[in-house]
Design a protein around this motif. Structure first.
Motif, mmCIF file in Angstrom:
data_model
loop_
_atom_site.group_PDB
_atom_site.id
_atom_site.type_symbol
_atom_site.label_atom_id
_atom_site.label_comp_id
_atom_site.label_asym_id
_atom_site.label_seq_id
_atom_site.Cartn_x
_atom_site.Cartn_y
_atom_site.Cartn_z
ATOM 1 N N ALA A 1 0.779 -1.229 0.004
ATOM 2 C CA ALA A 1 0.038 -0.127 -0.063
ATOM 3 C C ALA A 1 0.910 1.082 0.131
ATOM 4 C CB ALA A 1 -0.857 -0.185 1.256
ATOM 5 N N GLY A 2 0.533 2.370 -0.672
ATOM 6 C CA GLY A 2 1.157 3.370 -0.991
ATOM 7 C C GLY A 2 2.189 3.797 -1.826
ATOM 8 N N LEU A 3 2.417 2.423 -2.581
ATOM 9 C CA LEU A 3 3.300 2.439 -3.887
ATOM 10 C C LEU A 3 2.961 3.370 -4.824
ATOM 11 C CD1 LEU A 3 5.963 1.499 -4.903
ATOM 12 C CD2 LEU A 3 4.800 -0.672 -6.011
ATOM 13 N N ALA A 4 1.645 3.394 -5.214
ATOM 14 C CA ALA A 4 1.320 4.187 -6.433
ATOM 15 C C ALA A 4 1.552 5.641 -6.103
ATOM 16 C CB ALA A 4 -0.492 3.837 -6.600
ATOM 17 N N GLU A 5 1.351 6.159 -4.927
ATOM 18 C CA GLU A 5 1.231 7.384 -4.687
ATOM 19 C C GLU A 5 2.852 7.853 -4.568
ATOM 20 O OE1 GLU A 5 0.654 10.598 -0.936
ATOM 21 O OE2 GLU A 5 -0.025 8.692 -0.606
ATOM 22 N N GLN A 6 3.829 6.720 -4.202
ATOM 23 C CA GLN A 6 5.269 7.293 -4.170
ATOM 24 C C GLN A 6 5.700 7.224 -5.712
ATOM 25 O OE1 GLN A 6 7.249 7.668 -1.390
ATOM 26 N NE2 GLN A 6 5.147 8.024 -0.768
ATOM 27 N N LEU A 7 5.179 6.320 -6.665
ATOM 28 C CA LEU A 7 5.706 6.554 -7.806
ATOM 29 C C LEU A 7 5.150 7.954 -8.607
ATOM 30 C CD1 LEU A 7 5.144 2.789 -9.165
ATOM 31 C CD2 LEU A 7 7.466 4.172 -8.397
ATOM 32 N N ALA A 8 3.833 8.043 -8.063
ATOM 33 C CA ALA A 8 3.376 9.500 -8.760
ATOM 34 C C ALA A 8 4.189 10.727 -8.118
ATOM 35 C CB ALA A 8 1.769 9.684 -8.276
ATOM 36 N N ARG A 9 4.625 10.409 -6.827
ATOM 37 C CA ARG A 9 5.592 11.748 -6.257
ATOM 38 C C ARG A 9 6.814 11.631 -7.032
ATOM 39 N NH1 ARG A 9 4.474 14.214 -1.149
ATOM 40 N NH2 ARG A 9 2.847 13.215 -0.195
ATOM 41 N N LEU A 10 7.461 10.893 -7.312
ATOM 42 C CA LEU A 10 8.835 10.454 -8.009
ATOM 43 C C LEU A 10 8.578 11.109 -9.492
ATOM 44 C CD1 LEU A 10 11.503 9.466 -8.413
ATOM 45 C CD2 LEU A 10 10.328 7.309 -8.989
ATOM 46 N N HIS A 11 7.668 10.678 -9.962
ATOM 47 C CA HIS A 11 7.336 11.094 -11.381
ATOM 48 C C HIS A 11 7.061 12.850 -11.761
ATOM 49 C CE1 HIS A 11 6.596 6.912 -12.553
ATOM 50 N NE2 HIS A 11 7.627 7.015 -12.330
ATOM 51 N N GLN A 12 6.927 13.481 -10.716
ATOM 52 C CA GLN A 12 6.701 14.969 -10.630
ATOM 53 C C GLN A 12 8.218 15.741 -10.843
ATOM 54 O OE1 GLN A 12 5.796 16.624 -6.694
ATOM 55 N NE2 GLN A 12 4.235 14.953 -6.332
ATOM 56 N N ILE A 13 9.358 14.787 -10.793
ATOM 57 C CA ILE A 13 10.587 15.260 -11.189
ATOM 58 C C ILE A 13 10.705 15.283 -12.571
ATOM 59 C CG2 ILE A 13 13.214 15.248 -10.573
ATOM 60 C CD1 ILE A 13 12.482 13.751 -7.951
ATOM 61 N N LYS A 14 10.585 16.274 -13.269
ATOM 62 C CA LYS A 14 10.926 16.369 -14.899
ATOM 63 C C LYS A 14 12.381 16.834 -14.998
ATOM 64 C CE LYS A 14 6.241 16.234 -15.522
ATOM 65 N NZ LYS A 14 5.745 16.170 -13.990
ATOM 66 N N GLN A 15 12.536 16.184 -16.379
ATOM 67 C CA GLN A 15 13.830 16.614 -17.002
ATOM 68 C C GLN A 15 14.301 17.745 -17.067
ATOM 69 O OE1 GLN A 15 14.430 14.329 -20.486
ATOM 70 N NE2 GLN A 15 16.831 14.038 -20.374
ATOM 71 N N SER A 16 13.523 18.710 -17.189
ATOM 72 C CA SER A 16 13.638 20.379 -17.283
ATOM 73 C C SER A 16 13.957 20.712 -15.793
ATOM 74 C CB SER A 16 12.616 20.645 -18.195
ATOM 75 O OG SER A 16 11.499 20.617 -17.941
ATOM 76 N N GLY A 17 13.506 19.970 -14.734
ATOM 77 C CA GLY A 17 13.564 20.735 -13.437
ATOM 78 C C GLY A 17 14.735 21.470 -12.954
ATOM 79 N N PRO A 18 14.897 21.819 -11.886
ATOM 80 C CA PRO A 18 15.967 22.495 -11.262
ATOM 81 C C PRO A 18 17.187 21.618 -10.629
ATOM 82 C CG PRO A 18 14.237 22.635 -9.813
ATOM 83 C CD PRO A 18 13.818 22.200 -10.940
ATOM 84 N N SER B 1 -5.101 3.842 -8.842
ATOM 85 C CA SER B 1 -4.413 4.862 -7.822
ATOM 86 C C SER B 1 -3.346 5.739 -8.329
ATOM 87 C CB SER B 1 -3.877 3.969 -6.687
ATOM 88 O OG SER B 1 -3.599 4.568 -5.533
ATOM 89 N N TYR B 2 -2.374 5.367 -9.027
ATOM 90 C CA TYR B 2 -1.327 6.060 -9.695
ATOM 91 C C TYR B 2 -2.052 7.269 -10.498
ATOM 92 C CZ TYR B 2 2.423 7.751 -12.737
ATOM 93 O OH TYR B 2 3.407 8.242 -13.492
ATOM 94 N N ARG B 3 -2.960 6.971 -11.246
ATOM 95 C CA ARG B 3 -3.443 8.078 -12.136
ATOM 96 C C ARG B 3 -4.178 9.011 -11.109
ATOM 97 N NH1 ARG B 3 -7.201 7.469 -15.219
ATOM 98 N NH2 ARG B 3 -6.836 9.079 -16.559
ATOM 99 N N HIS B 4 -4.656 8.678 -10.034
ATOM 100 C CA HIS B 4 -5.429 9.680 -9.142
ATOM 101 C C HIS B 4 -4.489 10.466 -8.489
ATOM 102 C CE1 HIS B 4 -7.843 11.267 -5.942
ATOM 103 N NE2 HIS B 4 -6.870 10.786 -5.047
ATOM 104 N N HIS B 5 -3.169 9.772 -7.984
ATOM 105 C CA HIS B 5 -2.427 10.684 -7.352
ATOM 106 C C HIS B 5 -1.369 11.496 -8.369
ATOM 107 C CE1 HIS B 5 -2.994 9.248 -3.323
ATOM 108 N NE2 HIS B 5 -3.142 7.806 -3.906
ATOM 109 N N ALA B 6 -1.100 11.047 -9.574
ATOM 110 C CA ALA B 6 -0.252 11.744 -10.246
ATOM 111 C C ALA B 6 -1.132 12.870 -11.080
ATOM 112 C CB ALA B 6 0.187 10.908 -11.442
ATOM 113 N N GLN B 7 -2.278 12.708 -11.063
ATOM 114 C CA GLN B 7 -3.303 13.820 -11.761
ATOM 115 C C GLN B 7 -3.044 13.922 -13.391
ATOM 116 O OE1 GLN B 7 -2.863 17.392 -9.438
ATOM 117 N NE2 GLN B 7 -4.290 16.722 -7.988
ATOM 118 N N SER B 8 -2.657 12.600 -13.967
ATOM 119 C CA SER B 8 -2.089 12.537 -15.102
ATOM 120 C C SER B 8 -2.937 12.930 -16.189
ATOM 121 C CB SER B 8 -1.468 11.091 -15.249
ATOM 122 O OG SER B 8 -1.287 11.037 -17.047
#
Length: 295
Positions: free
Chosen positions: A106-123, A227-234
């Motif tokens: 439980a919680g893996l989907a949310e953690q992957l969604a958080r991780l994928h917030q980091i974009k290649q163009s980020g700081p 759950s991943y799509r919900h947390h990622a707001q993809s």
């Protein structure tokens, strides 16, 4: 004194540097890229094996970036690449108590969604992280047919399948930071199967988000995806994301067919035909929408 005894003495020296009695040091079996040692109750030591030094250095960049967005992963307490104490780079990390889960925690989907917030163009300074992409499954299929692994009719069918998937996949979409090896042996879960940590970032890469689902069985991915799509707001539809994930599962399954057998490995993808048979099993057991529409 033998080489192994000298190495263990140096591990003990690292323990003492952090106030840990060498008697509280215990080696953990396994680990392809690193040798791992428990240092008392609170710390864990990872010593790079030859050829994997760059992976450990990459982790020293990736871990702070992932923790900054709330990803559960142990902090790095010390990183030493100078080989002053041990004749190999090492990292001392916080120790997280947990066990390898047998089901998706439980919680893996949310953690992957958080991780994928980091974009290649980020700081974030993640200069050690390389890019990965979609590959060329059509070339893989052609090569398999030329070498006699599949017949021409099957090659035509597979080519058509990837062509249909390509119509649903946005190959030009942004790349994000992925863990690269989201599998049970890199997850720590607590009581109640709650995720406590994602560990081992040596395979982290800039890649399509779907690639991070490629090392979990599709039965688990299908349960995880809503759950991943919900947390990622993809903005991607469930069909688009599922098609992209299927792309990697099928492409990597085909690429593994000519590989030599690799016995006595605990990961389910180690045998050369496991991925392909996993796909067969998944699609013959009435998969939920939208997966059945992707064949």
């Amino acid at each position: 004194m033998g080489e192994q005894d000298d190495f263990l003495d140096r591990v003990a020296a690292v323990a003492r540097r952090h106030g840990v009695d060498p008697g509280a040091v215990r080696e953990v079996a396994g680990g392809v890229a690193n040798r791992g040692f428990v240092l008392g109750e609170d710390l864990f030591l990872r010593v790079s094996r030859p050829g994997y030094e760059d992976d450990l250095h990459k982790e020293t960049q990736v871990v702070p970036a992932t923790r900054s967005v709330g990803v559960l992963t142990p902090a790095i307490v010390e990183y030493d690449a100078d080989r002053q104490v041990i004749d190999a780079p090492y990292a001392v990390m916080q120790r997280v108590n947990g066990t390898e889960p047998t089901e998706v925690p439980a919680g893996l989907a949310e953690q992957l969604a958080r991780l994928h917030q980091i974009k290649q163009s980020g700081p974030a300074d993640l200069s050690e992280v390389e890019e990965d992409g979609w590959g060329d499954p059509w070339r893989t299929i052609e090569d398999l047919a030329d070498r006699g692994y599949i017949d021409p009719g099957t090659a035509t069918w597979l080519t058509g399948w990837f062509t249909r998937l390509a119509e649903r996949v946005d190959a030009g979409g942004p790349k994000v930071l992925i863990h690269g090896d989201v599998a049970a042996h890199n997850l720590l879960a607590g009581p109640g199967n709650e995720l406590r940590a994602l560990i081992d970032w040596g395979d982290a890469a800039w890649a399509p988000p779907a690639m991070d689902f490629a090392k979990l069985p599709l039965t688990q991915v299908a349960a995880l995806l809503p759950s991943y799509r919900h947390h990622a707001q993809s903005s991607d539809s469930e069909h688009e994301l599922a098609a992209a994930i299927l792309w990697f599962h099928l492409s990597w399954a085909l690429a593994k067919l000519p590989a030599a057998p690799w016995p006595n490995q605990r990961h389910w993808t180690a045998p050369t035909t496991s991925r392909l048979l996993g796909l067969l099993q998944f699609f013959t057991t009435t998969p939920p929408a939208p997966w059945a529409d992707l064949v």
